[in-house]
Design a protein around this motif. Sequence first.
Motif, PDB file in Angstrom:
ATOM      1  N   GLY A 124      12.344   1.696  -3.405  1.00 45.51           N
ATOM      2  CA  GLY A 124      11.990   0.330  -3.752  1.00 45.51           C
ATOM      3  C   GLY A 124      11.418  -0.385  -2.542  1.00 45.51           C
ATOM      4  N   THR A 125      11.176  -1.666  -2.703  1.00 45.41           N
ATOM      5  CA  THR A 125      10.568  -2.455  -1.633  1.00 45.41           C
ATOM      6  C   THR A 125      11.452  -2.497  -0.388  1.00 45.41           C
ATOM      7  OG1 THR A 125       9.463  -3.846  -3.280  1.00 45.41           O
ATOM      8  CG2 THR A 125       9.632  -4.725  -1.044  1.00 45.41           C
ATOM      9  N   TRP A 126      12.748  -2.750  -0.572  1.00 48.36           N
ATOM     10  CA  TRP A 126      13.639  -2.862   0.576  1.00 48.36           C
ATOM     11  C   TRP A 126      13.787  -1.531   1.307  1.00 48.36           C
ATOM     12  CZ3 TRP A 126      14.910  -6.063   3.959  1.00 48.36           C
ATOM     13  CH2 TRP A 126      16.062  -5.913   4.753  1.00 48.36           C
ATOM     14  N   ASP A 127      13.811  -0.433   0.564  1.00 52.49           N
ATOM     15  CA  ASP A 127      13.882   0.894   1.178  1.00 52.49           C
ATOM     16  C   ASP A 127      12.645   1.145   2.037  1.00 52.49           C
ATOM     17  OD1 ASP A 127      15.023   3.601   1.486  1.00 52.49           O
ATOM     18  OD2 ASP A 127      13.284   4.221   0.293  1.00 52.49           O
ATOM     19  N   CYS A 128      11.485   0.743   1.540  1.00 54.33           N
ATOM     20  CA  CYS A 128      10.244   0.898   2.297  1.00 54.33           C
ATOM     21  C   CYS A 128      10.275   0.071   3.579  1.00 54.33           C
ATOM     22  CB  CYS A 128       9.054   0.473   1.429  1.00 54.33           C
ATOM     23  SG  CYS A 128       7.454   0.699   2.209  1.00 54.33           S
ATOM     24  N   VAL A 129      10.783  -1.145   3.484  1.00 56.35           N
ATOM     25  CA  VAL A 129      10.890  -2.014   4.662  1.00 56.35           C
ATOM     26  C   VAL A 129      11.818  -1.389   5.710  1.00 56.35           C
ATOM     27  CG1 VAL A 129      11.724  -4.254   5.495  1.00 56.35           C
ATOM     28  CG2 VAL A 129      10.369  -4.130   3.391  1.00 56.35           C
ATOM     29  N   LYS A 130      12.978  -0.890   5.265  1.00 55.51           N
ATOM     30  CA  LYS A 130      13.956  -0.310   6.198  1.00 55.51           C
ATOM     31  C   LYS A 130      13.412   0.922   6.901  1.00 55.51           C
ATOM     32  CE  LYS A 130      17.417   0.145   3.365  1.00 55.51           C
ATOM     33  NZ  LYS A 130      18.781   0.514   2.891  1.00 55.51           N
ATOM     34  N   LEU A 131      12.774   1.820   6.137  1.00 56.72           N
ATOM     35  CA  LEU A 131      12.256   3.049   6.730  1.00 56.72           C
ATOM     36  C   LEU A 131      11.093   2.767   7.676  1.00 56.72           C
ATOM     37  CD1 LEU A 131      12.386   5.485   3.675  1.00 56.72           C
ATOM     38  CD2 LEU A 131      13.885   5.458   5.682  1.00 56.72           C
ATOM     39  N   THR A 132      10.255   1.821   7.331  1.00 56.64           N
ATOM     40  CA  THR A 132       9.137   1.457   8.208  1.00 56.64           C
ATOM     41  C   THR A 132       9.658   0.901   9.521  1.00 56.64           C
ATOM     42  OG1 THR A 132       7.721   0.967   6.291  1.00 56.64           O
ATOM     43  CG2 THR A 132       7.047   0.052   8.399  1.00 56.64           C
ATOM     44  N   TRP A 133      10.679   0.051   9.448  1.00 51.71           N
ATOM     45  CA  TRP A 133      11.254  -0.534  10.663  1.00 51.71           C
ATOM     46  C   TRP A 133      11.964   0.533  11.494  1.00 51.71           C
ATOM     47  CZ3 TRP A 133      10.982  -4.822  13.483  1.00 51.71           C
ATOM     48  CH2 TRP A 133      11.974  -5.042  14.447  1.00 51.71           C
ATOM     49  N   ARG A 134      12.686   1.447  10.832  1.00 48.91           N
ATOM     50  CA  ARG A 134      13.464   2.455  11.553  1.00 48.91           C
ATOM     51  C   ARG A 134      12.568   3.411  12.334  1.00 48.91           C
ATOM     52  NH1 ARG A 134      16.844   6.013   7.691  1.00 48.91           N
ATOM     53  NH2 ARG A 134      17.828   3.975   7.324  1.00 48.91           N
ATOM     54  N   TYR A 135      11.485   3.849  11.730  1.00 51.12           N
ATOM     55  CA  TYR A 135      10.650   4.868  12.361  1.00 51.12           C
ATOM     56  C   TYR A 135       9.456   4.313  13.140  1.00 51.12           C
ATOM     57  CZ  TYR A 135      13.219   8.277   9.572  1.00 51.12           C
ATOM     58  OH  TYR A 135      14.214   9.053   9.024  1.00 51.12           O
ATOM     59  N   GLU A 136       9.038   3.088  12.807  1.00 56.09           N
ATOM     60  CA  GLU A 136       7.814   2.578  13.437  1.00 56.09           C
ATOM     61  C   GLU A 136       7.963   1.204  14.087  1.00 56.09           C
ATOM     62  OE1 GLU A 136       4.387   3.377  10.576  1.00 56.09           O
ATOM     63  OE2 GLU A 136       6.154   3.831   9.340  1.00 56.09           O
ATOM     64  N   SER A 137       9.156   0.595  13.963  1.00 54.58           N
ATOM     65  CA  SER A 137       9.412  -0.721  14.535  1.00 54.58           C
ATOM     66  C   SER A 137       8.442  -1.755  13.940  1.00 54.58           C
ATOM     67  CB  SER A 137       9.285  -0.661  16.058  1.00 54.58           C
ATOM     68  OG  SER A 137       9.661  -1.895  16.639  1.00 54.58           O
TER      69      SER A 137
ATOM     70  N   ALA B 171       0.832  -1.208   0.000  1.00 55.75           N
ATOM     71  CA  ALA B 171       0.000   0.000   0.000  1.00 55.75           C
ATOM     72  C   ALA B 171       0.866   1.258   0.000  1.00 55.75           C
ATOM     73  CB  ALA B 171      -0.936  -0.007   1.205  1.00 55.75           C
ATOM     74  N   ARG B 172       1.972   1.250   0.752  1.00 58.97           N
ATOM     75  CA  ARG B 172       2.840   2.425   0.817  1.00 58.97           C
ATOM     76  C   ARG B 172       3.579   2.645  -0.503  1.00 58.97           C
ATOM     77  NH1 ARG B 172       5.213   2.790   7.027  1.00 58.97           N
ATOM     78  NH2 ARG B 172       3.144   2.771   8.006  1.00 58.97           N
ATOM     79  N   LEU B 173       3.949   1.577  -1.173  1.00 57.58           N
ATOM     80  CA  LEU B 173       4.597   1.721  -2.470  1.00 57.58           C
ATOM     81  C   LEU B 173       3.624   2.254  -3.527  1.00 57.58           C
ATOM     82  CD1 LEU B 173       6.739  -1.539  -2.576  1.00 57.58           C
ATOM     83  CD2 LEU B 173       7.610   0.801  -2.464  1.00 57.58           C
ATOM     84  N   GLN B 174       2.343   1.934  -3.370  1.00 63.53           N
ATOM     85  CA  GLN B 174       1.343   2.369  -4.343  1.00 63.53           C
ATOM     86  C   GLN B 174       0.817   3.773  -4.063  1.00 63.53           C
ATOM     87  OE1 GLN B 174      -1.554  -0.782  -4.188  1.00 63.53           O
ATOM     88  NE2 GLN B 174      -0.416  -2.098  -5.597  1.00 63.53           N
ATOM     89  N   ASP B 175       1.032   4.287  -2.853  1.00 67.43           N
ATOM     90  CA  ASP B 175       0.567   5.624  -2.479  1.00 67.43           C
ATOM     91  C   ASP B 175       1.522   6.669  -3.056  1.00 67.43           C
ATOM     92  OD1 ASP B 175      -0.512   7.857  -1.337  1.00 67.43           O
ATOM     93  OD2 ASP B 175       0.252   7.450   0.679  1.00 67.43           O
ATOM     94  N   HIS B 176       0.996   7.589  -3.890  1.00 68.58           N
ATOM     95  CA  HIS B 176       1.862   8.578  -4.535  1.00 68.58           C
ATOM     96  C   HIS B 176       2.328   9.675  -3.590  1.00 68.58           C
ATOM     97  CE1 HIS B 176      -2.412   9.576  -5.205  1.00 68.58           C
ATOM     98  NE2 HIS B 176      -2.042  10.798  -4.898  1.00 68.58           N
ATOM     99  N   ASN B 177       1.833   9.698  -2.331  1.00 68.61           N
ATOM    100  CA  ASN B 177       2.312  10.677  -1.362  1.00 68.61           C
ATOM    101  C   ASN B 177       3.606  10.223  -0.681  1.00 68.61           C
ATOM    102  OD1 ASN B 177       0.122  12.849  -1.193  1.00 68.61           O
ATOM    103  ND2 ASN B 177      -1.069  10.969  -1.047  1.00 68.61           N
ATOM    104  N   HIS B 178       3.957   8.967  -0.857  1.00 60.93           N
ATOM    105  CA  HIS B 178       5.206   8.437  -0.313  1.00 60.93           C
ATOM    106  C   HIS B 178       6.198   8.236  -1.460  1.00 60.93           C
ATOM    107  CE1 HIS B 178       2.387   7.395   2.910  1.00 60.93           C
ATOM    108  NE2 HIS B 178       3.430   7.329   3.711  1.00 60.93           N
ATOM    109  N   ARG B 179       7.456   8.457  -1.162  1.00 59.55           N
ATOM    110  CA  ARG B 179       8.488   8.244  -2.179  1.00 59.55           C
ATOM    111  C   ARG B 179       9.550   7.301  -1.620  1.00 59.55           C
ATOM    112  NH1 ARG B 179       5.370   9.187  -5.235  1.00 59.55           N
ATOM    113  NH2 ARG B 179       5.098  10.934  -6.679  1.00 59.55           N
ATOM    114  N   TYR B 180       9.532   6.064  -2.088  1.00 60.16           N
ATOM    115  CA  TYR B 180      10.518   5.071  -1.683  1.00 60.16           C
ATOM    116  C   TYR B 180      11.325   4.653  -2.903  1.00 60.16           C
ATOM    117  CZ  TYR B 180       7.566   4.643   2.498  1.00 60.16           C
ATOM    118  OH  TYR B 180       6.839   4.907   3.643  1.00 60.16           O
TER     119      TYR B 180
END
Length: 339
Positions: A273-286, A262-271
């Motif tokens: 790639g998939t791994w970048d999204c995983v890392k940022l989600t873990w870093r800021y939200e555990s 869902a976050r990769l498909q949302d145009h308000n977020h800019r990642y």
Amino acid sequence: MATALKGGGGAAAGTAAAAAGGAKGKFAWLAHVKYEHLMAGVSGGVTSTLLLHPLDLIKIRFAVNDGRTAAVPQYRGLTGAFLTIFRQEGFRGLYKGVTPNIWGSGSAWGFYFLFYNTIKTWIQDGNSAQPLGPALHMLAAAEAGVLTLAMTNPIWVVKTRLCLQCSERPSAHSYAGMVDGLKKIYRTEGVRGLYSGFVPGMLGVSHGALQFMTYEEMKNRYNQNRKRPIDAKLTTVEYLTFAAVSKLIAAAATYPYQVIRARLQDHNHRYKGTWDCVKLTWRYESWRGFYKGLGPNLLRVTPATMVTFVTYENVSRYLLDLGKAGAPAPSSSSSASSK
């Protein structure tokens, strides 16, 4: 000379027969395609979507809320989200994105059941009473999931973005509907944009595989314990129970991929790639970030799956029985010729 010609003719006939047999063998799986499964799957997907789309919309908005993007609306719980959307956007706001969701759910469930049952029946060699076991059930479901995702991913991208359009968050990307969304995404982002979230979607194939394997195995074991054929028809309550349990198990095990998708498909977020999204989600939200929206998701998908599967099982059984009743009986002449 005559013998040689006869032998040559026999060899040629044998070669032709072998070629015909080989061609027939290549397309033998077509005999297992039953379009009743497609129609029944579409019926189930559309019915459940019309009933439960508002919960899907709320789940998506929770999933993309990373706490860092100001454009994303903030809600306090499921009830608060429902009331806020209804107050600010009206009843129509609760059904934003419903058109691509109907197209997506209807086509996805239709193709999934069609592919799954075709593959399963091919493995069983047409004998629906032959048990496959967990591994083959998962294999058939995984193959059906990959084929379905490749055909429906663009629809899910548009659905996600339409669900994320709200009056609180003005955006340069505004879609008038599903067709307009498909055109604009293709024009501005190309095919890559239409297939954003495809990689985590591929991971999500495990969700469908686990769900179908659990569902099929529970039905089979239940019928075997009652000394009945594994393809025997069950009651509505039994279908509902097995559908609910299988969905809860699969959802709990594979939900994080839906958040990433869902976050990769949302145009308000800019990642990146998939791994970048995983890392940022873990870093800021555990780990909690990977389960955002799980509550409304379970409230939606569990009854949605129950409605879909019960509708599918009853409609497919009705259509298949109707087809058998309408099929012409073998004539006595053909029986005699076969003898």
